[in-house]
Structures are given as C-alpha cells and as structure tokens.
Design an enzyme around this catalytic site. Structure first.
Site, PDB file in Angstrom:
ATOM      1  N   ARG A 279       0.722  -1.215   0.107  1.00  0.00           N
ATOM      2  CA  ARG A 279       0.004  -0.066  -0.067  1.00  0.00           C
ATOM      3  C   ARG A 279       1.106   1.136  -0.171  1.00  0.00           C
ATOM      4  O   ARG A 279       1.970   1.112   0.563  1.00  0.00           O
ATOM      5  CB  ARG A 279      -0.778   0.035   1.197  1.00  0.00           C
ATOM      6  CG  ARG A 279      -2.038  -0.925   1.186  1.00  0.00           C
ATOM      7  CD  ARG A 279      -3.131  -0.717   0.216  1.00  0.00           C
ATOM      8  NE  ARG A 279      -4.225  -1.671   0.196  1.00  0.00           N
ATOM      9  CZ  ARG A 279      -4.319  -2.616  -0.515  1.00  0.00           C
ATOM     10  NH1 ARG A 279      -3.491  -2.596  -1.400  1.00  0.00           N
ATOM     11  NH2 ARG A 279      -5.584  -3.459  -0.732  1.00  0.00           N
ATOM     12  N   GLU A 308      -3.129   7.735  -3.698  1.00  0.00           N
ATOM     13  CA  GLU A 308      -3.769   7.197  -4.982  1.00  0.00           C
ATOM     14  C   GLU A 308      -5.071   7.904  -5.268  1.00  0.00           C
ATOM     15  O   GLU A 308      -5.907   8.110  -4.298  1.00  0.00           O
ATOM     16  CB  GLU A 308      -3.978   5.460  -4.610  1.00  0.00           C
ATOM     17  CG  GLU A 308      -3.359   5.018  -5.728  1.00  0.00           C
ATOM     18  CD  GLU A 308      -3.078   3.571  -5.366  1.00  0.00           C
ATOM     19  OE1 GLU A 308      -3.877   2.695  -5.970  1.00  0.00           O
ATOM     20  OE2 GLU A 308      -2.166   3.318  -4.757  1.00  0.00           O
ATOM     21  N   HIS A 326      -1.447   0.567  -9.839  1.00  0.00           N
ATOM     22  CA  HIS A 326      -2.072  -0.436  -8.912  1.00  0.00           C
ATOM     23  C   HIS A 326      -2.585  -1.810  -9.722  1.00  0.00           C
ATOM     24  O   HIS A 326      -3.739  -2.097  -9.723  1.00  0.00           O
ATOM     25  CB  HIS A 326      -3.145   0.216  -8.039  1.00  0.00           C
ATOM     26  CG  HIS A 326      -3.585  -0.572  -6.897  1.00  0.00           C
ATOM     27  ND1 HIS A 326      -3.760   0.145  -5.764  1.00  0.00           N
ATOM     28  CD2 HIS A 326      -3.400  -1.755  -6.524  1.00  0.00           C
ATOM     29  CE1 HIS A 326      -4.139  -0.695  -5.092  1.00  0.00           C
ATOM     30  NE2 HIS A 326      -3.830  -1.988  -5.371  1.00  0.00           N
TER      31      HIS A 326
HETATM   32  N1  LIG Z   1      -0.656  -3.773  -5.035  1.00  0.00           N
HETATM   33  C1  LIG Z   1      -1.662  -4.675  -5.102  1.00  0.00           C
HETATM   34  O1  LIG Z   1      -2.653  -4.808  -6.246  1.00  0.00           O
HETATM   35  C2  LIG Z   1      -2.052  -5.662  -4.092  1.00  0.00           C
HETATM   36  C3  LIG Z   1      -1.690  -5.382  -2.762  1.00  0.00           C
HETATM   37  N2  LIG Z   1      -1.789  -5.974  -1.824  1.00  0.00           N
HETATM   38  C4  LIG Z   1      -1.411  -5.779  -0.427  1.00  0.00           C
HETATM   39  O2  LIG Z   1      -0.573  -6.727   0.000  1.00  0.00           O
HETATM   40  C5  LIG Z   1      -0.872  -6.988   1.243  1.00  0.00           C
HETATM   41  C6  LIG Z   1      -0.390  -8.374   1.749  1.00  0.00           C
HETATM   42  O3  LIG Z   1      -1.129  -9.219   1.398  1.00  0.00           O
HETATM   43  P1  LIG Z   1      -1.164 -10.857   1.696  1.00  0.00           P
HETATM   44  O4  LIG Z   1       0.524 -11.243   1.708  1.00  0.00           O
HETATM   45  O5  LIG Z   1      -2.281 -11.632   1.058  1.00  0.00           O
HETATM   46  O6  LIG Z   1      -0.922 -10.786   3.351  1.00  0.00           O
HETATM   47  P2  LIG Z   1      -0.420 -11.714   4.581  1.00  0.00           P
HETATM   48  O7  LIG Z   1      -1.372 -11.348   5.835  1.00  0.00           O
HETATM   49  O8  LIG Z   1      -0.478 -12.964   4.121  1.00  0.00           O
HETATM   50  O9  LIG Z   1       0.879 -11.094   4.637  1.00  0.00           O
HETATM   51  C7  LIG Z   1       1.206  -9.893   5.476  1.00  0.00           C
HETATM   52  C8  LIG Z   1       2.400  -9.938   6.232  1.00  0.00           C
HETATM   53  O10 LIG Z   1       2.772  -8.705   6.746  1.00  0.00           O
HETATM   54  C9  LIG Z   1       3.050  -8.920   7.940  1.00  0.00           C
HETATM   55  N3  LIG Z   1       3.411  -7.845   8.870  1.00  0.00           N
HETATM   56  C10 LIG Z   1       2.358  -6.905   9.518  1.00  0.00           C
HETATM   57  N4  LIG Z   1       2.664  -5.923  10.034  1.00  0.00           N
HETATM   58  C11 LIG Z   1       4.073  -5.892   9.954  1.00  0.00           C
HETATM   59  C12 LIG Z   1       5.173  -5.076  10.197  1.00  0.00           C
HETATM   60  N5  LIG Z   1       5.128  -4.135  10.983  1.00  0.00           N
HETATM   61  N6  LIG Z   1       6.491  -5.297   9.938  1.00  0.00           N
HETATM   62  C13 LIG Z   1       6.716  -6.609   9.234  1.00  0.00           C
HETATM   63  N7  LIG Z   1       5.715  -7.048   8.631  1.00  0.00           N
HETATM   64  C14 LIG Z   1       4.388  -7.076   9.069  1.00  0.00           C
HETATM   65  C15 LIG Z   1       2.595 -10.060   8.580  1.00  0.00           C
HETATM   66  O11 LIG Z   1       2.983 -10.774   9.694  1.00  0.00           O
HETATM   67  C16 LIG Z   1       2.164 -10.884   7.413  1.00  0.00           C
HETATM   68  O12 LIG Z   1       3.263 -11.870   7.483  1.00  0.00           O
HETATM   69  C17 LIG Z   1      -2.215  -6.790   1.556  1.00  0.00           C
HETATM   70  O13 LIG Z   1      -2.661  -6.325   2.994  1.00  0.00           O
HETATM   71  C18 LIG Z   1      -2.579  -5.620   0.429  1.00  0.00           C
HETATM   72  O14 LIG Z   1      -2.385  -4.428   1.090  1.00  0.00           O
HETATM   73  C19 LIG Z   1      -2.365  -7.303  -1.820  1.00  0.00           C
HETATM   74  C20 LIG Z   1      -2.879  -7.717  -3.254  1.00  0.00           C
HETATM   75  C21 LIG Z   1      -2.699  -6.839  -4.454  1.00  0.00           C
HETATM   76  O1  LIG Z   2      -5.993  -7.090  -3.024  1.00  0.00           O
HETATM   77  C1  LIG Z   2      -5.714  -5.964  -2.761  1.00  0.00           C
HETATM   78  O2  LIG Z   2      -5.307  -5.575  -1.632  1.00  0.00           O
HETATM   79  C2  LIG Z   2      -5.434  -5.021  -3.988  1.00  0.00           C
HETATM   80  O3  LIG Z   2      -4.923  -4.021  -3.511  1.00  0.00           O
HETATM   81  C3  LIG Z   2      -5.912  -5.184  -5.227  1.00  0.00           C
HETATM   82  O4  LIG Z   2      -5.696  -6.261  -5.682  1.00  0.00           O
END
Ligand SMILES: NC(=O)C1=CN([C@@H]2O[C@H](COP(=O)(O)OP(=O)(O)OC[C@H]3O[C@@H](n4cnc5c(N)ncnc54)[C@H](O)[C@@H]3O)[C@@H](O)[C@H]2O)C=CC1
Ligand SMILES: O=C(O)C(=O)CO
Length: 387
Positions: A279, A308, A326
């Site tokens: 993000r 954004e 994005h």
């Molecule tokens: N750019 C895009 O289109 C997308 C962005 N995302 C973003 O990616 C993020 C992660 O997605 P997932 O891997 O599925 O989630 P996840 O929950 O599997 O991984 C997130 C990780 O961040 C860690 N974390 C939390 N706070 C932290 C900190 N202060 N320092 C270090 N690590 C920390 C957690 O322990 C966890 O392992 C989503 O929450 C979303 O915001 C996800 C999909 C698409």
């Molecule tokens: O899944 C998310 O968190 C996104 O940012 C869009 O894929």
C-alpha cells in the site's frame, strides 16, 4: 447506470463496479439473487454515491448485501455501515485481500460480515513485484522510451547499464502469502540470497528455502556456482542495510504507516532497488522523491502510491522510478477469481453458511467444473461476530 440481473431474485446483491467474468454473477443467480451492478463511468464513488446505491430499504428482499470493488478512497466506516445496516444489509466484501479501507469495528457494531479475497492473487501480485524488480534493475522503461523516441543509434558500452540480480541479496519485508511467493521467485529464478523481516516466523518459506538450498546447493556446487543462502532478520533495518533489492509486502496499519521514511532510506545501499506492491502509505513518498533526486542510482518500482490515484509532486519526472497504476493483481484468472470469492463471501452470509476454515487454501472455490463449497471463503471479522 445500474445493470440488473435476475430482477425477481429473492436476495439483493449490489456491486459498485462491473467485476471480471460471469461466474460470480451466475453463482449468485443460481441461488436466487437479484444482482445490481453499478455501471457509472466515475472511477471513484463518493460516500453519497454509495449510499444512493445501497438505497434505504430492501423492498421485500430477504437480505441486502454488498460487494465493493476495492478503492483506496472508498472508505467503509461508520456512515456506510450504518447506511447498509439501515437498508437491511448483512454482509460486505472487498474485491481485494487488503482491507485497510474498512473500519472493521464499525462493521462489528452493525453486525455486518466483512469479506476479502486472499490467496487467489498471491502469485499474480508476486509476479508483478518481480516484474518491477527487473524493470527497475535493468532500466526497461527508460530504455523503451529511448527506443520509441528514435534516440538509438548503435550499441554502446555504457548504454542503460543496470544491476545484475544473480548472487545479490533480495530483502522481503512482510513475508506473508505474497512476500513469501515473491521471495521464492527471486531465489528460484535469479539465485538471489534471501533476507526477510516479519513480525512472525515465515515457517513455510523457511522450509522451502532451506530444502532448496540444501539440495540445490549440491547441484550448484557441482556446477561451480555459489549456493543460495537465507536468513530471518532481527530488525527491518538489517534488511534495509544488507539487501540489494527490497520488496515491501506487509499489510497497511498503524505499525506499517511510513515504515520506509527518510531515515530508513538513508541506511539503504546507494544503488538499491525498492519495490512496493503493498500500500502506498507504507512509504513516505515525499521523502522517497527527495531520496531519488539525491541518489540517481537508487531505483524504485511502485504499484501503489500514498495519495492514490495521485503521485507526490516530482515523482513522475524521475527516470529512476518505474510507476504502474495498482495493477499487481491484474491477471485475468486472478481478477475473475477475486470476483468469485467476493460474491461467495456475501452469498455465504445470505445462505447462513459457515466461514471456510483456511483462507490460505481457497482453491476449491475456484474450480469452475464443480459447485463451490457451502462456505464463505474469507470473512475477516467472523470471530468478532461469533461465527
Ligand atoms: N498492489 C496490489 O494490487 C495488491 C496489494 N496487496 C497488499 O499486500 C498486502 C499483503 O497481502 P498478503 O500477503 O496476502 O497478506 P498476509 O497477511 O499473508 O501478509 C502480510 C504480512 O505482513 C506482516 N506484517 C504485518 N505488520 C508488519 C510489520 N509491522 N512489519 C513487518 N511485517 C509485518 C504480517 O505478519 C504478514 O506476514 C495486503 O494487505 C494488501 O495491502 C495485496 C494484493 C494486491
Ligand atoms: O487485493 C488487494 O489488496 C489489492 O490491492 C487489489 O488487488
């Protein structure tokens, strides 16, 4: 402005945007839902627009539920959850895994289930992070612009010289689903050494790289190459100091807001590459613009931005930044799967189904040849709602 499918359906499901594919619509119709899809051209809907879409009553529909296509500015807080609840709404789902745009406490207050779409976008998002890493390392966008401008007049030893990845260190901050998938890609694909930082131990990732480095090490040694190494860092700063390529994959919350700031940028290597597919606010973008100006060999690949859809002043002019809008989860399979999971989250609530036991294993919901399990794939506040 609103496209209606199955007008006589018993349950009303509203989507703020057309979502990819048709499976999600068919699954809802098969279960007697009337599906309303907002087709307005306006990209970002205001709170007022959404309240108008929700309406003030469900007009005899048993349940009025809501699928929101994730938008950073679509702020689901007190106002929207109370409007949804007044209209009889019981469930809401982001078409996204991240739900920092949702005030879950407000949803709890109104008893609204909040769905998200984990897992289906893991590899797709990691692949974009890998693409940005390569684009930044090898200056692909700059070189492409140069070609199109007709400036290429022959091979030169110093033309668009970038960074080699093989044997360098990749740093991952937030080694959850996506961070781990990205780590594996970079270790497997480019033989990079890994250093990661997360609040929790990434056991599956560690097992994978350990296994890989043991057997693969023999193979590499036999071929006269260095084996890959990995370690879990004790602090985020350790990753920033040691890694050549750093990719950010944590959730956005108050612990990760401006995680990468002026001071932390200063401890990174002068020729490091920083990638952000998490993000925007995880990076202090004003500080980043300044750092990029001062350090032309430092490069970034950004999919997300602090304000954004806007970029902070100066970012668009910098050659050492690759910027995309994005699109990290934008593969056809993933986006259709996200739509399906979002629809099934709200359908599960309508049907009174339980919540799926493991949001990391959502494959059974994505097999188009069999009916999906009778469950909501992922409801983030199921415990708070006593489900
Ligand atoms: N750019 C895009 O289109 C997308 C962005 N995302 C973003 O990616 C993020 C992660 O997605 P997932 O891997 O599925 O989630 P996840 O929950 O599997 O991984 C997130 C990780 O961040 C860690 N974390 C939390 N706070 C932290 C900190 N202060 N320092 C270090 N690590 C920390 C957690 O322990 C966890 O392992 C989503 O929450 C979303 O915001 C996800 C999909 C698409
Ligand atoms: O899944 C998310 O968190 C996104 O940012 C869009 O894929």
């Amino acid at each position: 402005m609103v496209q209606v499918w199955n007008p006589n359906g018993k349950y009303r499901v509203v989507s703020t945007k057309p979502m990819p594919g048709t499976r999600w619509i068919n699954l809802l119709i098969e279960q007697d839902c009337r599906v309303e899809i907002c087709t307005r051209k306006k990209t970002i809907l205001s709170v007022e627009d959404i309240i108008a879409l929700i309406g003030d009553k469900c007009d005899g529909w048993l349940s009025c539920v809501y699928v929101s296509v994730f938008q950073l500015t679509e702020d689901w807080g007190e106002t929207l959850f109370s409007a949804l609840s007044r209209a009889g709404g019981k469930a809401f789902s982001n078409m996204a895994v991240g739900y920092n745009n949702v005030d879950v406490n407000a949803a709890n207050k109104y008893g609204v289930a909040v769905g998200n779409t984990p897992g289906v976008l893991t590899e797709t998002t990691a692949e974009l992070a890998a693409s940005l890493s390569l684009s930044a390392a090898r200056r692909i966008v700059e070189a492409d612009e140069f070609m199109r401008a007709g400036l290429y007049d022959g091979w030169l030893p110093n033309l668009f010289v970038g960074n080699l990845l093989k044997g360098q260190t990749v740093g991952v901050i937030g080694a959850g689903r996506i961070g781990s998938a990205y780590a594996r890609m970079m270790v497997e694909g480019f033989k990079m050494n890994l250093i990661y930082y997360d609040l929790y131990q990434a056991t599956r990732l560690e097992k994978f790289v350990t296994g890989m480095s043991v057997t693969y090490a023999e193979f590499l040694k036999a071929n006269g190459e260095q084996p890959v190494t990995w370690k879990r860092a004790a602090s985020m700063d350790e990753v920033l100091r040691e890694a050549d390529v750093i990719s950010l994959h944590p959730i956005l919350d108050k612990t990760t807001y401006h995680l990468v700031n002026k001071e932390r940028l200063a401890i990174m290597k002068k020729e490091a590459i920083l990638v952000n597919c998490s993000r925007g606010p995880v990076i202090d973008e004003v500080a980043l613009v300044e750092h990029l100006k001062q350090n032309p060999m430092f490069r970034v690949g950004l999919d997300v931005f602090e304000d954004e859809p806007y970029m902070k002043p100066g970012l668009a002019d910098l050659k050492n930044a690759v910027v995309v809008p994005h699109i990290a989860s934008a593969s056809k399979w993933t986006r259709e799967g996200m739509a399906t999971l979002a629809a099934l989250n709200v359908l599960g609530k309508i049907k009174g189904y339980p919540v799926w036991s493991d949001p990391n294993r959502i494959e059974p919901f994505l097999n188009e040849n069999v009916p999906p399990p009778a469950a909501s794939p992922s409801i983030v506040n199921s415990k708070a709602l006593g489900k």
